[in-house]
Design an enzyme around this catalytic site. Structure first.
Site, PDB file in Angstrom:
ATOM      1  N   ASN A  10       1.720 -25.740  29.454  1.00 41.51           N
ATOM      2  CA  ASN A  10       0.411 -26.378  29.967  1.00 41.51           C
ATOM      3  C   ASN A  10       0.065 -27.262  28.631  1.00 41.51           C
ATOM      4  O   ASN A  10      -0.269 -26.607  27.313  1.00 41.51           O
ATOM      5  CB  ASN A  10      -0.711 -25.392  29.970  1.00 41.51           C
ATOM      6  CG  ASN A  10      -1.868 -25.660  30.149  1.00 41.51           C
ATOM      7  OD1 ASN A  10      -2.284 -26.794  30.113  1.00 41.51           O
ATOM      8  ND2 ASN A  10      -3.019 -24.540  29.938  1.00 41.51           N
ATOM      9  N   LYS A  12      -2.318 -29.118  28.083  1.00 45.24           N
ATOM     10  CA  LYS A  12      -3.738 -29.233  28.015  1.00 45.24           C
ATOM     11  C   LYS A  12      -4.115 -30.736  27.673  1.00 45.24           C
ATOM     12  O   LYS A  12      -3.733 -31.597  28.205  1.00 45.24           O
ATOM     13  CB  LYS A  12      -4.229 -28.339  26.720  1.00 45.24           C
ATOM     14  CG  LYS A  12      -3.739 -26.976  27.075  1.00 45.24           C
ATOM     15  CD  LYS A  12      -4.482 -25.779  26.104  1.00 45.24           C
ATOM     16  CE  LYS A  12      -4.023 -24.549  26.437  1.00 45.24           C
ATOM     17  NZ  LYS A  12      -4.563 -23.390  25.782  1.00 45.24           N
ATOM     18  N   HIS A  96      -7.941 -21.824  34.637  1.00 40.79           N
ATOM     19  CA  HIS A  96      -7.547 -21.543  33.201  1.00 40.79           C
ATOM     20  C   HIS A  96      -8.974 -20.805  32.451  1.00 40.79           C
ATOM     21  O   HIS A  96      -9.932 -21.308  32.766  1.00 40.79           O
ATOM     22  CB  HIS A  96      -7.066 -22.816  32.878  1.00 40.79           C
ATOM     23  CG  HIS A  96      -6.551 -22.195  31.141  1.00 40.79           C
ATOM     24  ND1 HIS A  96      -7.192 -22.339  30.085  1.00 40.79           N
ATOM     25  CD2 HIS A  96      -5.359 -22.160  30.654  1.00 40.79           C
ATOM     26  CE1 HIS A  96      -6.569 -21.749  29.180  1.00 40.79           C
ATOM     27  NE2 HIS A  96      -5.301 -21.855  29.493  1.00 40.79           N
ATOM     28  N   GLU A  98     -10.272 -21.504  29.776  1.00 43.10           N
ATOM     29  CA  GLU A  98     -10.890 -22.796  29.124  1.00 43.10           C
ATOM     30  C   GLU A  98     -11.671 -23.304  29.930  1.00 43.10           C
ATOM     31  O   GLU A  98     -12.941 -23.870  29.754  1.00 43.10           O
ATOM     32  CB  GLU A  98      -9.931 -23.541  28.462  1.00 43.10           C
ATOM     33  CG  GLU A  98      -9.367 -23.080  26.959  1.00 43.10           C
ATOM     34  CD  GLU A  98      -7.955 -23.708  26.739  1.00 43.10           C
ATOM     35  OE1 GLU A  98      -7.528 -24.658  27.198  1.00 43.10           O
ATOM     36  OE2 GLU A  98      -7.188 -22.961  25.862  1.00 43.10           O
ATOM     37  N   GLU A 162      -3.405 -14.221  31.382  1.00 36.99           N
ATOM     38  CA  GLU A 162      -3.830 -14.692  29.910  1.00 36.99           C
ATOM     39  C   GLU A 162      -4.808 -14.054  29.401  1.00 36.99           C
ATOM     40  O   GLU A 162      -5.937 -14.578  29.473  1.00 36.99           O
ATOM     41  CB  GLU A 162      -4.049 -16.191  30.146  1.00 36.99           C
ATOM     42  CG  GLU A 162      -2.773 -17.099  30.569  1.00 36.99           C
ATOM     43  CD  GLU A 162      -2.837 -18.521  30.368  1.00 36.99           C
ATOM     44  OE1 GLU A 162      -1.967 -18.844  29.468  1.00 36.99           O
ATOM     45  OE2 GLU A 162      -3.736 -19.277  30.563  1.00 36.99           O
ATOM     46  N   GLY A 168      -3.909 -19.324  21.985  1.00 37.80           N
ATOM     47  CA  GLY A 168      -4.203 -20.124  20.796  1.00 37.80           C
ATOM     48  C   GLY A 168      -4.404 -19.367  19.433  1.00 37.80           C
ATOM     49  O   GLY A 168      -4.859 -20.049  18.418  1.00 37.80           O
ATOM     50  N   SER A 207      -0.260 -17.492  23.202  1.00 32.93           N
ATOM     51  CA  SER A 207       0.380 -17.416  22.120  1.00 32.93           C
ATOM     52  C   SER A 207       1.944 -16.951  22.227  1.00 32.93           C
ATOM     53  O   SER A 207       2.575 -16.502  21.252  1.00 32.93           O
ATOM     54  CB  SER A 207      -0.155 -16.458  20.945  1.00 32.93           C
ATOM     55  OG  SER A 207      -1.363 -16.864  20.515  1.00 32.93           O
TER      56      SER A 207
HETATM   57  P1  PGA Z   1      -1.184 -20.925  24.041  1.00 35.63           P
HETATM   58  O1  PGA Z   1      -2.066 -21.231  25.338  1.00 35.63           O
HETATM   59  O2  PGA Z   1       0.387 -20.584  24.413  1.00 35.63           O
HETATM   60  O3  PGA Z   1      -1.585 -21.992  22.953  1.00 35.63           O
HETATM   61  O4  PGA Z   1      -1.751 -19.747  23.344  1.00 35.63           O
HETATM   62  C1  PGA Z   1      -1.600 -20.674  26.666  1.00 35.63           C
HETATM   63  C2  PGA Z   1      -2.575 -21.204  27.720  1.00 35.63           C
HETATM   64  O5  PGA Z   1      -3.746 -21.432  27.421  1.00 35.63           O
HETATM   65  O6  PGA Z   1      -2.363 -21.423  28.816  1.00 35.63           O
END
Ligand code: PGA
Length: 245
Positions: A10, A12, A96, A98, A162, A168, A207
């Site tokens: 992903n 982003k 997601h 976010e 997740e 992150g 992560s």
């Molecule tokens: P990350 O993000 O691997 O940077 O923690 C995962 C995600 O948000 O899909």
């Protein structure tokens, strides 16, 4: 025969065409040596058609990062599932955290998006996960169960667990916590859809990196990984693909 593992990147809101090309070439090369992996990259929508065209002839697929629930209309700035499909996507991430946090997306909207995606032949990757406060309050399982039961469409989908606090941050749940949450999600999804547990696939995200991918991928109930930050680095993402053996 062991199931194929989904390795999903992903990106982003990252990636310019020049660097994306180098990254995608490396990913295609790693994927060619990893027939056990279903590798999917989800670039920003502006790069989707281009990235898909670079991947023709490889075994890497592409996905969108979100779609609108409606087929078309007066929705400035939005992208429909059909548009993603036309640009070459095979998958789309929906719900997601976010987007749930920044755009207030509800389970009901996520379900509608997933249905729209399936309607045009895309496989939705439906994200669920608890916040740190919800976990600390002992409510992780309850919150995730509600997200699963209210977000699931009827049809062919992937789920992504997740935990919001792991995205992150460099923090990941223990293998035991991942295993127990995946078992919980599979049980809830099986109950809601009537599908056999073996037909429900849950990937882990939050992560994931080159150092922890092998252990996470080997955890019971984990059908793959959804990778954010590390999917932008060719070496790290290729190592994660290799970890799916
Ligand atoms: P990350 O993000 O691997 O940077 O923690 C995962 C995600 O948000 O899909």
């Amino acid at each position: 025969m062991p199931m194929r593992k989904f390795i999903i990147g992903n990106w982003k809101m990252h990636g310019a065409a020049a660097e994306a090309h180098t990254l995608v070439e490396a990913v295609a090369e790693a994927a060619a040596k990893a027939p056990q992996a279903e590798v999917i990259v989800c670039p920003p929508t502006t790069l989707l058609a281009q990235v898909t065209s670079w991947l023709v002839g490889s075994n890497v697929k592409t996905g969108g990062q979100d779609c609108h629930a409606e087929a078309e209309g007066a929705h400035t700035g939005s992208i429909s599932a059909a548009m993603l499909e036309e640009a070459g996507a095979a998958y789309v991430i929906v719900g997601h955290s976010e987007r749930r946090a920044a755009f207030g997306e509800t389970n009901d909207e996520v379900k509608k998006k997933a249905q729209a995606a399936m309607g045009v032949g895309l496989i939705p990757i439906i994200c669920v996960g608890e916040t740190a406060a919800e976990r600390d309050a002992g409510k992780a399982e309850e919150v995730v169960a509600r997200q699963v039961s209210e977000s699931l469409p009827k049809g062919h989908f992937l789920l992504a667990y997740e935990p919001v606090w792991a995205i992150g941050t460099g923090k990941t749940p223990t293998a035991r916590d991942i295993e127990s949450m995946h078992a919980h999600i599979i049980a809830v999804a099986a109950r809601e859809t009537g599908l056999a547990r073996e037909r429900i696939f849950v990937v882990y995200g939050g992560s994931v990196n080159a150092a922890n991918a092998r252990q996470i991928l080997a955890t019971k109930g984990v059908s793959g990984v959804l990778v954010g930050g590390a999917s932008l680095k060719a070496e790290a993402f290729c190592n994660i693909i290799n970890s799916s053996e």
